[in-house]
Design an enzyme around this catalytic site. Structure first.
Site, PDB file in Angstrom:
ATOM      1  N   SER A  40       0.825  -1.204   0.000  1.00 11.10           N
ATOM      2  CA  SER A  40       0.000   0.000   0.000  1.00 11.10           C
ATOM      3  C   SER A  40       0.864   1.260   0.000  1.00 11.10           C
ATOM      4  CB  SER A  40      -0.969  -0.040   1.184  1.00 11.10           C
ATOM      5  OG  SER A  40      -2.025   0.884   0.998  1.00 11.10           O
ATOM      6  N   ASP A 153      -5.618  -3.815  -1.927  1.00 18.24           N
ATOM      7  CA  ASP A 153      -4.547  -3.400  -1.024  1.00 18.24           C
ATOM      8  C   ASP A 153      -3.778  -4.580  -0.428  1.00 18.24           C
ATOM      9  OD1 ASP A 153      -3.281  -2.401   1.506  1.00 18.24           O
ATOM     10  OD2 ASP A 153      -4.304  -0.553   0.942  1.00 18.24           O
TER      11      ASP A 153
END
Length: 290
Positions: A40, A153
């Site tokens: 991320s 993510d």
């Protein structure tokens, strides 16, 4: 004496701006980053560093005000509150679109194949594709379609991705966990909590546009995001216990909210100064030198 390191940069939204300060400290203290693994925000910051564009990203993020941030949010994405196209166009303006194979060091971005329910390591091909996949925060960003996979993510399964660095030929592995236990008092922490929450300003902005449905979704997202933060923190604790790095840098979960990028200066400073603290603790406890 210079030390070659593997740097593992964790996920955690705006808290990831602390990564910039940490990288700055490492460079000033004769550490050479030979390998980066990130999830991320860690994948984003690590990617900009490996492409030689971290200073440009830092300059941009420090100049951003709340209105600029809100203009980057293209609401009503398919499968998420935001499509992410405006943000990625801006990142491309700063970064260009290099391939991972051409970066200055080994680089791996971690994402999650939401249908296969497994990690995906992105270590070749366009860097922007890897970053976009890894930052696809569920419910907020639409999943990223890459090679016929729906990617979200990396923090969903691996918030602090140490495994991609296991076979690195480096002197030290240093991990940065952005989901460490909250702390009650810290002078630097106070600096990050002075300004208005970005989530509050997003809701105010949406209300002026009369986007009732989107506003309701944004309010629901705040609850979902808090739950996601809690989940990531728990997973990170387990991962680090099973596969510890040589040195772990802990960033408290309550340093700031996920979207409070308006606190960039304080967050970068926090990252730099926490390295000073970690170094002092290492010396006090006669642990592996930092």
């Amino acid at each position: 004496m210079k030390k070659d390191i593997s740097l593992i940069l964790g996920s955690g939204g705006a808290r990831g701006l602390a990564h910039i300060g940490i990288i700055q400290w490492l460079e000033e203290h004769d550490y050479t980053i030979k390998s980066i693994s990130g999830s991320s925000m860690g994948a984003l910051i690590g990617g900009f560093y490996a492409a030689g564009k971290l200073d440009a990203y830092k300059e941009w993020i420090l100049e951003l005000d709340l209105l600029d941030m809100l203009k980057l949010l293209d609401f009503k994405g398919s499968g998420g509150l935001v499509s992410g196209k405006k943000l990625m166009k801006k990142l491309e303006d700063i970064l260009g679109n290099p391939n991972i194979e051409d970066l200055s060091c080994k680089y791996t971005a971690v994402a999650v194949d939401i249908d296969a329910k497994k990690e995906v390591w992105l270590n070749q091909g366009p860097l922007l594709d890897a970053i976009r996949a890894s930052i696809s925060l569920p419910l907020f960003f639409a999943p990223y379609i890459y090679k016929n996979k729906r990617l979200v993510d990396g923090g969903v399964l691996n918030p602090v991705p140490i495994a991609p660095t296991f076979h690195d030929d480096t002197d030290l592995s240093i991990s940065v966990n952005l989901g460490a236990d909250p702390i009650e008092y810290d002078p630097l922490l106070q600096q990050t909590q002075k300004s208005t929450s970005l989530s509050e300003r997003v809701q105010e902005y949406l209300s002026t546009l009369s986007l009732t449905d989107t506003l309701t979704e944004a309010q629901m997202y705040v609850i979902a995001n808090n739950s996601f933060d809690t989940m990531q923190s728990s997973i990170a604790t387990m991962k680090l216990a099973a596969y510890p790095s040589d040195i772990e840098i802990d960033i408290p979960l309550n340093l700031c909210g996920t979207f409070e990028f308006n606190k960039a200066e304080a967050l970068i400073t926090y990252g730099y100064q926490i390295c000073e603290t970690v170094e002092a603790l290492q010396e006090k406890n006669h642990a592996k030198p930092f």
